[in-house]
Motif scaffolding. Sequence first.
Motif, PDB file in Angstrom:
ATOM      1  N   LEU A   1      -4.698  -8.261  -1.573  1.00 54.01           N
ATOM      2  CA  LEU A   1      -5.763  -7.392  -1.094  1.00 54.01           C
ATOM      3  C   LEU A   1      -7.033  -7.544  -1.911  1.00 54.01           C
ATOM      4  O   LEU A   1      -6.986  -7.881  -3.112  1.00 54.01           O
TER       5      LEU A   1
ATOM      6  N   LYS B   1     -12.204  -2.078  -2.367  1.00 55.53           N
ATOM      7  CA  LYS B   1     -13.515  -1.460  -2.512  1.00 55.53           C
ATOM      8  C   LYS B   1     -13.299   0.020  -2.780  1.00 55.53           C
ATOM      9  O   LYS B   1     -12.547   0.684  -2.059  1.00 55.53           O
TER      10      LYS B   1
ATOM     11  N   GLU C   1     -15.910  -3.228  -6.541  1.00 53.65           N
ATOM     12  CA  GLU C   1     -15.182  -4.184  -5.712  1.00 53.65           C
ATOM     13  C   GLU C   1     -14.309  -5.045  -6.594  1.00 53.65           C
ATOM     14  O   GLU C   1     -14.548  -5.179  -7.798  1.00 53.65           O
TER      15      GLU C   1
ATOM     16  N   ASP D   1     -17.897  -3.717   9.960  1.00 52.88           N
ATOM     17  CA  ASP D   1     -17.255  -4.891   9.366  1.00 52.88           C
ATOM     18  C   ASP D   1     -16.174  -5.421  10.312  1.00 52.88           C
ATOM     19  O   ASP D   1     -15.375  -4.649  10.859  1.00 52.88           O
TER      20      ASP D   1
ATOM     21  N   GLN E   1     -13.631  -6.893   9.615  1.00 51.12           N
ATOM     22  CA  GLN E   1     -12.298  -6.712   9.051  1.00 51.12           C
ATOM     23  C   GLN E   1     -11.837  -5.262   9.107  1.00 51.12           C
ATOM     24  O   GLN E   1     -10.766  -4.939   8.600  1.00 51.12           O
ATOM     25  N   SER E   2     -12.674  -4.389   9.674  1.00 46.42           N
ATOM     26  CA  SER E   2     -12.362  -2.957   9.631  1.00 46.42           C
ATOM     27  C   SER E   2     -11.033  -2.631  10.306  1.00 46.42           C
ATOM     28  O   SER E   2     -10.331  -1.701   9.913  1.00 46.42           O
TER      29      SER E   2
ATOM     30  N   LYS F   1      -8.370  -4.325  10.218  1.00 49.54           N
ATOM     31  CA  LYS F   1      -7.265  -4.716   9.351  1.00 49.54           C
ATOM     32  C   LYS F   1      -7.274  -3.953   8.031  1.00 49.54           C
ATOM     33  O   LYS F   1      -6.325  -4.042   7.267  1.00 49.54           O
ATOM     34  N   GLN F   2      -8.357  -3.250   7.729  1.00 46.30           N
ATOM     35  CA  GLN F   2      -8.486  -2.573   6.446  1.00 46.30           C
ATOM     36  C   GLN F   2      -7.541  -1.375   6.367  1.00 46.30           C
ATOM     37  O   GLN F   2      -7.231  -0.732   7.358  1.00 46.30           O
TER      38      GLN F   2
ATOM     39  N   VAL G   1      -7.249   2.177   4.551  1.00 46.67           N
ATOM     40  CA  VAL G   1      -8.100   3.177   3.908  1.00 46.67           C
ATOM     41  C   VAL G   1      -7.230   4.318   3.402  1.00 46.67           C
ATOM     42  O   VAL G   1      -6.393   4.851   4.145  1.00 46.67           O
TER      43      VAL G   1
ATOM     44  N   ILE H   1     -10.480   1.358  -0.159  1.00 49.59           N
ATOM     45  CA  ILE H   1     -10.273   0.495   1.012  1.00 49.59           C
ATOM     46  C   ILE H   1      -9.700  -0.841   0.553  1.00 49.59           C
ATOM     47  O   ILE H   1     -10.279  -1.520  -0.317  1.00 49.59           O
ATOM     48  N   GLY H   2      -8.563  -1.202   1.134  1.00 50.01           N
ATOM     49  CA  GLY H   2      -7.946  -2.501   0.849  1.00 50.01           C
ATOM     50  C   GLY H   2      -8.085  -3.425   2.049  1.00 50.01           C
ATOM     51  O   GLY H   2      -7.686  -3.075   3.161  1.00 50.01           O
ATOM     52  N   THR H   3      -8.659  -4.583   1.806  1.00 56.92           N
ATOM     53  CA  THR H   3      -8.822  -5.594   2.859  1.00 56.92           C
ATOM     54  C   THR H   3      -7.833  -6.722   2.609  1.00 56.92           C
ATOM     55  O   THR H   3      -7.871  -7.352   1.532  1.00 56.92           O
TER      56      THR H   3
END
Length: 602
Positions: free
Chosen positions: A221, A224, A235, A255, A257-258, A260-261, A263, A278-280
């Motif tokens: 991951l 943020k 970050e 974003d 990627q939102s 898949k994020q 939170v 938030i983990g991406t």
Amino acid sequence: MKGKRKPSAIVNDIPLKYKFLFIYLLCVLVPILSINALFYVQISRNVDARERENLEISVDRVVYDFMQIVNECVAISNTVAADRAYNEIMDDTYPDNEAYYDAYNSVLRDKMWQYNNLHSYIYWMGVYTTNPTIQNGGSYFILSDNDKKSEWYRKITSGSDKVLLTSYQGTNPLNPPQQEVFVSLIRKLDNFTGQPYRKYLRIDLRLNNVQELFKKEHDYLQFKLLDEKNRVVLESDHSYYSMDKNVLLNMDTDDSQSSKQIVRTLGNAGYTKGWRLIGTPEGRVVNHEMSRALRLSLIFAVLTIIIPTLLIIVIIRSYNLRVRLLYRHMKLVKYEQFESIDMYEGKDEIGGLIRSFNLMTDKIRNLINDVYKLEIQKKDLELEQVRAELNYLESQVDPHFLFNTLNAILVICKKYKYEEVTDVIRNLALIMRRLLSWKDDLITVGEEISFIEMYLQIEKFRFQSRFTYDIDIDPSVLNFRIPKMSVQALVENSCKHGLQSVKGARKIHVSASMNDASLIIVVIDNGKGIDKEKLKWIKSHLQSDQDSGQNVGLRNVYRRLMMYYDSRAGFTIESTEYEQTSITIQIPVDLALDPKVEESHV
């Protein structure tokens, strides 16, 4: 007549190879591909769900660790706020600097530094106060106009909360010219009444320690940390230290990627309200697992396609090859070519069909051969009957002269009392009269036995006391019909070839009886017998069409039996040298009662 063609019978018009192809495509290939596609989709979903769950656990772990730091800072701030003695020293009015430094050296300095030394995640810890007698430095500062303009001061004074987790851009107290982004815990030190000055405890977190938490999960991951104003505070692998950079960025809600994020809020406490982590997903692990699932699905698909395909090819080739071969040979039957299929036909239904076809063609060939042989035998029999008829006609040239002569001899023998010669001449006359009177080819057993008795009496005169005969006839078989002179020929053969060279007593036994299925006639003599080689030769030449001039009587009897009784009669010769010879005739009862009779010749 052909039946009415049904619409569903169109399947019967499709060649066999196309039927097999349709079966393979619709019942094997398409289902296997569909199942493997569904299998891959399901595996992909499972992998995605499992990895999503693992990533959520990772995010929760980072949130937990980070909140452990925050909660420990809150506990430290509560400890400082609850220390009455410390707060009274901070509220004292010092007359001069010397008095302050005495208090600082004895109490104040160690109070802050002990926490800095014990907790590595604390970057700086200090108190801002309105007490004008405090000297700026170390961990204590007088609230200045710049401090009151700072973001953290405005936040703590504008709300009712005593504890606040906040982020802001400000001056490093230990290095005032440097502007940094801070994540700090601010605490009002107002637990006690009557405090003359306002005091605020500020605990700055060491962001490098927070990033260490992020690095533990960096393979999976990117993190943020967002504050209550939806600004990016920190970050993974990136810190904000300079005003030259765009610090405290607003979070981009668009974003890509939102979706898949992951939170997570930092908790339910009021001081963490609005804070989020938030983990991406990095995607490497998920992509690796998806690639692995794809490879597994491809391998499974290849195996489930290749193995059934090879098996079906072998099975279809087995069926198709044998069916085509059978079809080709059946077409040859139309042109009267009855060829057998020379191959291992197998034990399945097609193999049984091929065996039945081979059996049918063999029987057809044998039937054709038997028909040809039967025609030849019929021609031979007709010739023999013609010869017999000619002989019969010749014998009738002057039968009265022959009988008158025999009667004259018979009168002389009676006159001079030659009784034995008289019996022989009488029997000979009867035999000749019987031969001249028989017109049918088939006679009863009783007639044949009567004829044989007259012949044996003549042989008795010939051999005198050295010859005896025995006739044993079951009365129930007297009316069964057999070819004329068939048994007499066997008896004559025994007298001529079996008994003639014997020096001792000579004997012939003739019997006729019946079992459940057959009429059985046996002729036995105690003559010289037949050696094994000659007996074998006689048996092999009974069915031969070639006339060797030997054993004509036996072959004639055998062929007449086969002709009259549809080759169902039995003819057996057994012999032991210098002991006896036995000839057995077996005729099925149904044929003996109603034999197949050729047109009689007169």
